[in-house]
Design a protein around this motif. Sequence first.
Motif, short mmCIF file in Angstrom:
data_model
loop_
_atom_site.label_atom_id
_atom_site.label_comp_id
_atom_site.label_asym_id
_atom_site.label_seq_id
_atom_site.Cartn_x
_atom_site.Cartn_y
_atom_site.Cartn_z
N LEU A 55 0.80 -1.22 0.00
CA LEU A 55 0.00 0.00 0.00
C LEU A 55 0.83 1.27 0.00
O LEU A 55 0.34 2.33 -0.36
CB LEU A 55 -0.95 0.01 1.20
N GLY A 56 2.08 1.18 0.38
CA GLY A 56 2.93 2.36 0.42
C GLY A 56 3.67 2.60 -0.88
O GLY A 56 3.92 1.68 -1.65
N LYS A 57 4.02 3.86 -1.15
CA LYS A 57 4.92 4.21 -2.25
C LYS A 57 6.35 4.02 -1.78
O LYS A 57 6.76 4.59 -0.76
CB LYS A 57 4.69 5.66 -2.69
N LEU A 58 7.12 3.25 -2.54
CA LEU A 58 8.47 2.91 -2.14
C LEU A 58 9.48 3.86 -2.77
O LEU A 58 9.32 4.28 -3.92
CB LEU A 58 8.79 1.48 -2.54
N GLU A 65 10.70 -3.21 3.45
CA GLU A 65 10.82 -2.69 4.80
C GLU A 65 10.07 -1.36 4.93
O GLU A 65 10.01 -0.57 3.99
CB GLU A 65 12.28 -2.48 5.17
N ALA A 66 9.53 -1.11 6.12
CA ALA A 66 8.79 0.13 6.36
C ALA A 66 9.66 1.36 6.13
O ALA A 66 9.17 2.41 5.70
CB ALA A 66 8.24 0.14 7.79
N THR A 67 10.96 1.22 6.38
CA THR A 67 11.86 2.36 6.19
C THR A 67 12.01 2.75 4.73
O THR A 67 12.48 3.84 4.42
CB THR A 67 13.26 2.03 6.76
N ASN A 68 11.58 1.87 3.81
CA ASN A 68 11.63 2.17 2.38
C ASN A 68 10.33 2.80 1.88
O ASN A 68 10.23 3.16 0.71
CB ASN A 68 11.93 0.89 1.59
N VAL A 69 9.35 2.92 2.77
CA VAL A 69 8.07 3.51 2.39
C VAL A 69 8.18 5.03 2.49
O VAL A 69 8.42 5.58 3.56
CB VAL A 69 6.93 3.01 3.29
N GLU A 70 8.01 5.69 1.37
CA GLU A 70 8.11 7.15 1.34
C GLU A 70 6.82 7.81 1.80
O GLU A 70 6.83 8.75 2.59
CB GLU A 70 8.43 7.59 -0.09
N SER A 71 5.67 7.31 1.33
CA SER A 71 4.39 7.92 1.66
C SER A 71 3.27 6.92 1.47
O SER A 71 3.45 5.86 0.85
CB SER A 71 4.14 9.16 0.78
N LEU A 72 2.09 7.28 1.99
CA LEU A 72 0.89 6.46 1.83
C LEU A 72 -0.28 7.39 1.52
O LEU A 72 -0.21 8.59 1.79
CB LEU A 72 0.61 5.64 3.09
N GLN A 73 -1.35 6.81 0.98
CA GLN A 73 -2.50 7.64 0.62
C GLN A 73 -3.82 6.98 1.02
O GLN A 73 -4.85 7.22 0.40
CB GLN A 73 -2.49 7.96 -0.88
N SER A 74 -3.78 6.17 2.06
CA SER A 74 -4.99 5.52 2.54
C SER A 74 -4.77 4.97 3.93
O SER A 74 -3.64 4.82 4.39
CB SER A 74 -5.40 4.39 1.59
N GLU A 139 -1.14 12.23 -0.79
CA GLU A 139 -0.24 11.29 -0.15
C GLU A 139 0.39 11.94 1.08
O GLU A 139 0.64 13.15 1.12
CB GLU A 139 0.82 10.79 -1.12
N VAL A 140 0.64 11.12 2.08
CA VAL A 140 1.12 11.59 3.38
C VAL A 140 2.45 10.92 3.69
O VAL A 140 2.56 9.69 3.59
CB VAL A 140 0.09 11.26 4.48
N PRO A 141 3.48 11.68 4.05
CA PRO A 141 4.75 11.05 4.42
C PRO A 141 4.55 10.03 5.55
O PRO A 141 3.68 10.20 6.41
CB PRO A 141 5.60 12.23 4.90
N ARG A 142 5.37 9.00 5.53
CA ARG A 142 5.20 7.90 6.49
C ARG A 142 5.16 8.39 7.94
O ARG A 142 4.33 7.94 8.74
CB ARG A 142 6.33 6.88 6.30
N ALA A 143 6.03 9.31 8.30
CA ALA A 143 6.08 9.80 9.68
C ALA A 143 4.79 10.51 10.08
O ALA A 143 4.39 10.47 11.25
CB ALA A 143 7.27 10.73 9.87
N ARG A 144 4.15 11.15 9.13
CA ARG A 144 2.89 11.84 9.38
C ARG A 144 1.71 10.87 9.37
O ARG A 144 0.69 11.09 10.04
CB ARG A 144 2.70 12.92 8.33
#
Length: 210
Positions: A55-58, A65-74, A139-144
């Motif tokens: 589900l994440g943009k890599l 890995e979660a650390t490779n996820v740049e952002s998500l949109q859901s 899309e929302v950055p992973r930390a957000r």
Amino acid sequence: MTDFNLIDYVVPTGGYYCVVGAGSGFFSKFTDDRAQVDVLAEQFAEEGKDVYFMLGKLEKAGSREATNVESLQSIWVDIDCGEGKASSIESSTGLPQGYETKRDAQLALKKFCETVGLPLPAVIDSGGGIHAYWALTEEVPRARWLPICKRLKQICVTQEFYADQRVFDASRVLRMPGTFNQKYDPPAPVRVIRGSTNRIDPDELREILG
């Protein structure tokens, strides 16, 4: 039938996608070409594999890995269904692991949305349960994204909504509609129950979730 496309609805564009085939092991394939996602999914399905998408943009290919996820949109929930799910207790919450039937799960999902103030989501029959998705307007950055997801997980517990507590993470993969859940004999189709064009502004979502 529906022409609703889940990938376009929930996954951010512009980075790498990941498609996973599961059989005797997990096989991850990466691409920055949206059209190739469907090709990879079809190839895995033809090989008799369970097919999942990330589900994440890599940021780069080669890592789920979660650390490779740049952002998500859901945001999403996974609801387990089946015999014994409503009577089996999840140790981390003290709540049932799921619902006896998919109809029970859909009714509970509707009640949850009404109580919390969420719009009705896109709903997928995973073959063995229900997946529900709320797409964001951007899309929302992973930390957000993480605090939003953590709050949704908490609310599921406080509202006694029996969602799977293991799927609230940025590296999650879920089943691809149009493929089959190979855990069943015969394999159960993964299909769209309810599509959606609605999207929620991330700031509005924060207010809804408190």
